[in-house]
Enzyme design. Structure first.
Site, PDB file in Angstrom:
ATOM      1  N   LYS A  78       0.783  -1.134  -0.079  1.00  0.00           N
ATOM      2  CA  LYS A  78       0.041   0.243   0.045  1.00  0.00           C
ATOM      3  C   LYS A  78       0.958   1.229  -0.134  1.00  0.00           C
ATOM      4  O   LYS A  78       1.849   1.249   0.680  1.00  0.00           O
ATOM      5  CB  LYS A  78      -0.815  -0.054   1.222  1.00  0.00           C
ATOM      6  CG  LYS A  78      -1.860   1.100   1.579  1.00  0.00           C
ATOM      7  CD  LYS A  78      -2.729   0.850   2.720  1.00  0.00           C
ATOM      8  CE  LYS A  78      -3.766   1.808   2.907  1.00  0.00           C
ATOM      9  NZ  LYS A  78      -4.525   1.509   4.092  1.00  0.00           N
ATOM     10  N   SER A 153      -9.760   1.468   3.523  1.00  0.00           N
ATOM     11  CA  SER A 153      -8.903   2.300   2.440  1.00  0.00           C
ATOM     12  C   SER A 153      -7.913   1.480   1.867  1.00  0.00           C
ATOM     13  O   SER A 153      -7.161   2.097   0.861  1.00  0.00           O
ATOM     14  CB  SER A 153      -8.137   3.203   3.438  1.00  0.00           C
ATOM     15  OG  SER A 153      -7.252   2.835   4.210  1.00  0.00           O
ATOM     16  N   SER A 177      -9.236  -0.675   7.805  1.00  0.00           N
ATOM     17  CA  SER A 177      -8.759  -0.687   6.373  1.00  0.00           C
ATOM     18  C   SER A 177      -8.164  -2.124   5.634  1.00  0.00           C
ATOM     19  O   SER A 177      -7.951  -1.898   4.590  1.00  0.00           O
ATOM     20  CB  SER A 177      -8.002   0.410   6.166  1.00  0.00           C
ATOM     21  OG  SER A 177      -8.554   1.579   6.301  1.00  0.00           O
TER      22      SER A 177
HETATM   23  N1  GLN Z   1     -12.588   3.715   7.283  1.00  0.00           N
HETATM   24  C1  GLN Z   1     -11.791   4.305   8.701  1.00  0.00           C
HETATM   25  C2  GLN Z   1     -11.146   5.548   8.409  1.00  0.00           C
HETATM   26  O1  GLN Z   1     -11.512   6.087   7.394  1.00  0.00           O
HETATM   27  C3  GLN Z   1     -10.672   3.355   8.809  1.00  0.00           C
HETATM   28  C4  GLN Z   1      -9.410   3.550   7.794  1.00  0.00           C
HETATM   29  C5  GLN Z   1      -8.164   2.766   8.286  1.00  0.00           C
HETATM   30  O2  GLN Z   1      -8.220   1.765   8.768  1.00  0.00           O
HETATM   31  N2  GLN Z   1      -7.221   3.218   7.562  1.00  0.00           N
HETATM   32  O3  GLN Z   1     -10.730   6.136   9.058  1.00  0.00           O
END
Ligand code: GLN
Length: 477
Positions: A78, A153, A177
């Site tokens: 990532k 994400s 994420s």
């Molecule tokens: N969807 C969550 C956020 O937007 C988790 C993001 C993540 O785990 N990086 O904060």
């Protein structure tokens, strides 16, 4: 040889036995990244010269030299994790030309075992999001249905792996994420205990929640990768000096699910969950009961506060971590004069969701509001940690859905940040309390979209989590 059918164990053995050339395997994956990967917009950077590394591995094998456990295995990283000499953007325009001066510890550990990074995957910027749609480099499509999001994400990580590109993917999980995109794409997604995997070289988002995590096609492949990246790192003071167990050995040791105590919180099956997700998760729980598990239903009202706690504490940490993108230390320079540059650089290059989080966090931390928001949320966090720890005295794992829905349509939630935040309702608990969690595919809805089953276990008990989930994986096939 059909490269798409190989798992990591098979490919690694074939390479060592000189039955498969790492170079051929790499060329296959690289080509797929450039075609299918580009169509899905899963990559920000594809690393062409990784072929040279494959050639080196083939040479070593040819000379019967020692090679690592992942020698010649293609993977993706990532784009919030640093990869030395390679562009690392955090999927934000503010870092669009940033080349990492060093590699993240998890990347170094994988490379030390011979894994080959073929590309940097797209994501929500700085990992803010649950769909991939916030990326400064365009959204990523779900390979199962291209009108839908792959989750986020770690959107590109999940989409590319599901499309057969790379044999595992490294993502990050701050609130879900890794697990939620794994759920939307029908993969295994692992979030480890806070302090298990080094965050050195992970572009900080919310430092007390962030963890590097693994996306894989099976539990044992996830366990293999985790056994390589886990452990104390002197460059990250938040990592723990606790021995890393033999995860694959633990998987082999557990022969049955009989007698395991499975905790099911009522709060995970209430409003907001889709009927089909609920049905599939309940039927998985029934299978566990039939396999001899004891199902322990309980209520923990504090779990309902998870989203509120997360979306106060997380943006608070974000607002501090984002201060460094000021167009001087990091970020794009657009003017000479400091203050104008600061304002214009941040206004122009930070994506709307990044700005939203900075504003929420700055507000929650500001004098006059910190007691009401930040400190209160911190107290609820402590309460959640305590109550979840108590439950783990009684049960081996807590299970439930990974996400309240299956993959939603592109655009369906992007105009409504609150609806998007609710996508994390089941995943944030593990990040708030710091325990490990894994998502497995447990079925499909009527449109053929995968449904995720989440399991959490006691902090630093990844060994148990792997062993139990490998058994459950067998029940689900
Ligand atoms: N969807 C969550 C956020 O937007 C988790 C993001 C993540 O785990 N990086 O904060």
């Amino acid at each position: 040889m059909d490269y798409s059918k190989l798992d990591i164990f098979e490919a690694a053995s074939l390479i060592k036995e000189k039955k498969l050339k790492s170079e051929d395997l790499l060329r296959y994956h690289l080509e797929l990244a450039k075609t299918r990967g580009r169509d899905l917009n899963a990559f920000i950077t594809i690393i062409d010269d990784c072929i040279e590394k494959a050639k080196e591995i083939d040479k070593k094998v040819e000379n019967s030299e020692e090679v690592g456990k992942l020698a010649g295995i293609p993977c993706t990283i990532k784009d919030v994790l640093m990869t030395k000499g390679v562009k690392t953007t955090a999927s934000s325009q503010v870092l669009k030309d940033f080349v990492a001066p060093y590699s993240a510890t998890v990347v170094e550990k994988l490379e030390a075992q011979g894994a080959i990074v073929i590309g940097k995957t797209n994501s929500d910027p700085f990992a803010f999001g649950a769909s991939g749609e916030n990326s400064g480099f365009g959204l990523t499509k779900n390979p199962i249905d291209e009108t839908r999001v792959p989750g986020g994400s770690s959107s590109g990580a999940a989409a590319s792996l599901k499309a057969g590109i790379g044999m595992f993917a490294i993502g990050t999980d701050t609130g879900g994420s890794v697990r939620q995109p794994a759920s939307f794409c029908g993969l295994v997604g692992l979030k480890v205990s806070y302090g298990r995997n080094s965050r050195y070289g992970l572009i900080a988002m919310a430092s007390s929640f962030d963890t590097p995590g693994v996306l894989a096609n099976s539990v044992s492949e996830a366990a293999l990768i985790e056994s390589i990246i886990a452990g104390k790192d002197k460059k990250d003071a938040t990592t723990y000096d606790i021995e890393v167990p033999d995860y694959l050995g633990e998987i082999d040791n557990l022969k049955s699910l009989k007698g395991l105590r499975i905790g099911v919180p009522d709060e995970y099956f209430q409003q907001g969950i889709s009927g089909q997700v609920k049905e599939s998760v309940e039927s998985t729980i029934k299978k566990l009961e039939n396999a001899g598990c004891e199902i322990v239903r309980f209520s923990m009202p504090v779990l309902k506060s998870g989203i509120s706690v997360y979306y106060i504490l997380q943006p608070s940490e974000v607002s501090s971590n984002m201060a460094r993108y000021d167009g001087v230390r990091f970020g794009m320079q657009v003017e000479d004069e400091y203050l104008q540059n600061l304002i214009n650089s941040r206004s122009k290059y930070l994506e709307p969701e990044v700005k939203r989080r900075i504003m929420i966090g700055t507000y929650a931390l500001s004098a006059g509001y910190a007691d009401e928001f930040y400190k209160r949320a911190t107290r609820v966090r402590v309460q959640m940690i305590k109550e979840v720890e108590e439950i783990f005295e009684d049960v081996d794992v807590i299970v439930g859905p990974t996400s309240p829905t299956t993959a939603f349509k592109i655009g369906e939630k992007s105009e409504d940040p609150l609806a998007m935040y609710l996508a994390d309702v089941y995943t944030v608990t593990a990040n708030i309390v710091g325990c490990p969690a894994i998502s497995l595919n447990c079925g499909f809805d009527s449109s053929g979209l995968p449904i995720g089953f989440q399991m959490m276990s006691k902090r630093f008990s990844e060994d148990r989590l792997f062993a139990i989930s490998a058994q459950i994986e067998k029940l689900l096939i």
